[in-house]
Design a protein around this motif. Structure first.
Motif, PDB file in Angstrom:
ATOM      1  N   TYR A 127      48.353  37.535  32.329  1.00 32.56           N
ATOM      2  CA  TYR A 127      47.280  38.074  31.505  1.00 32.56           C
ATOM      3  C   TYR A 127      46.039  37.213  31.661  1.00 32.56           C
ATOM      4  CZ  TYR A 127      50.957  40.857  29.428  1.00 32.56           C
ATOM      5  OH  TYR A 127      51.989  41.725  29.251  1.00 32.56           O
ATOM      6  N   CYS A 128      44.889  37.846  31.508  1.00 32.51           N
ATOM      7  CA  CYS A 128      43.602  37.168  31.651  1.00 32.51           C
ATOM      8  C   CYS A 128      43.503  36.066  30.600  1.00 32.51           C
ATOM      9  CB  CYS A 128      42.467  38.177  31.490  1.00 32.51           C
ATOM     10  SG  CYS A 128      40.830  37.444  31.565  1.00 32.51           S
ATOM     11  N   PRO A 136      45.063  40.988  37.363  1.00 34.00           N
ATOM     12  CA  PRO A 136      45.500  41.121  38.754  1.00 34.00           C
ATOM     13  C   PRO A 136      44.969  40.010  39.663  1.00 34.00           C
ATOM     14  CG  PRO A 136      43.785  42.735  38.267  1.00 34.00           C
ATOM     15  CD  PRO A 136      44.067  41.979  36.992  1.00 34.00           C
ATOM     16  N   TYR A 137      44.029  39.186  39.176  1.00 37.13           N
ATOM     17  CA  TYR A 137      43.392  38.174  40.024  1.00 37.13           C
ATOM     18  C   TYR A 137      43.582  36.773  39.451  1.00 37.13           C
ATOM     19  CZ  TYR A 137      40.990  42.540  41.053  1.00 37.13           C
ATOM     20  OH  TYR A 137      40.707  43.838  41.339  1.00 37.13           O
ATOM     21  N   ASN A 148      38.529  41.123  35.679  1.00 35.86           N
ATOM     22  CA  ASN A 148      37.575  41.804  36.565  1.00 35.86           C
ATOM     23  C   ASN A 148      36.426  40.867  36.925  1.00 35.86           C
ATOM     24  OD1 ASN A 148      36.127  41.746  34.199  1.00 35.86           O
ATOM     25  ND2 ASN A 148      36.306  43.935  33.787  1.00 35.86           N
ATOM     26  N   LYS A 149      35.417  41.395  37.614  1.00 37.50           N
ATOM     27  CA  LYS A 149      34.347  40.540  38.119  1.00 37.50           C
ATOM     28  C   LYS A 149      33.445  39.998  37.017  1.00 37.50           C
ATOM     29  CE  LYS A 149      31.223  44.323  39.281  1.00 37.50           C
ATOM     30  NZ  LYS A 149      30.438  44.933  40.334  1.00 37.50           N
ATOM     31  N   GLU A 150      33.318  40.711  35.888  1.00 37.82           N
ATOM     32  CA  GLU A 150      32.515  40.190  34.787  1.00 37.82           C
ATOM     33  C   GLU A 150      33.168  38.932  34.198  1.00 37.82           C
ATOM     34  OE1 GLU A 150      33.385  43.537  34.783  1.00 37.82           O
ATOM     35  OE2 GLU A 150      31.446  44.387  35.336  1.00 37.82           O
ATOM     36  N   VAL A 151      34.468  38.946  34.060  1.00 36.26           N
ATOM     37  CA  VAL A 151      35.185  37.783  33.549  1.00 36.26           C
ATOM     38  C   VAL A 151      35.116  36.651  34.572  1.00 36.26           C
ATOM     39  CG1 VAL A 151      37.414  36.934  32.724  1.00 36.26           C
ATOM     40  CG2 VAL A 151      36.705  39.255  32.182  1.00 36.26           C
TER      41      VAL A 151
END
Length: 177
Positions: A127-128, A136-137, A148-151
């Motif tokens: 989890y983020c 996922p990253y 996502n890219k904003e985070v």
């Protein structure tokens, strides 16, 4: 509707209705030998109830069969069974203990209710670290998971102390010396 004339009577109306009846028209596109399938799909609930009924019927037939009827036991075959109720209960408790020891020697049996089960082989969900959403990253520089890219842009703006705090919350903190 059929026009009403002076020559109209019940037989003429019936003949006209028979002529216009759509059910009597031949339908060449329909197969005269077609039969609707008799089998229908069953729900999981129906399948499980059928299986439990089948098992219950098997158990009742086994319980009523001669295979489950105990053989008559003679005193020499029974070992130390006594007609005295107190002594018989001691023998019974001894037999139960022996059976439990045999079961313990074969190893623990794992069931859905037992707590002694092996750890899961599925990978842990990630989890983020910032938002708590599925991640996922993973940032290779900081080791933080992101959604996502904003985070990711927020992670790039964090200081080293803040990154260490996020890692400590997750339990993945590394102490730099």
């Amino acid at each position: 509707m059929a026009p009403i004339t002076t020559a109209s009577n019940e037989t003429n109306h019936q003949a006209l209705l028979d002529k216009l009846d759509i059910a009597k028209i031949q339908k060449p596109f329909r197969n005269p030998n077609f039969k609707a399938p008799q089998r229908r799909n069953k729900s999981v609930k129906q399948i499980l109830s059928d299986a439990s009924r089948r098992e219950a019927s098997l158990l009742t037939t086994q319980n009523n069969s001669g295979a489950s009827t105990p053989m008559p036991v003679t005193p020499t075959e029974a070992g130390s069974l006594h007609p005295n109720p107190a002594q018989a209960s001691q023998d019974l408790s001894r037999l139960v203990l022996e059976k439990n020891q045999k079961a313990a020697q074969t190893g623990p049996s794992v069931t859905y209710t037992s707590i002694a089960a092996a750890p899961s082989t599925r990978p842990k969900k990630r989890y983020c670290d910032i938002t708590g959403l599925p991640a996922p990253y993973r940032d290779s520089k900081t080791g933080l998971y992101y959604h996502n890219k904003e985070v990711y842009a927020v992670i790039r703006g964090l200081s080293t102390a803040q990154i260490q705090e996020y890692l400590a919350l997750r339990g993945a903190a590394t102490v730099l010396k």
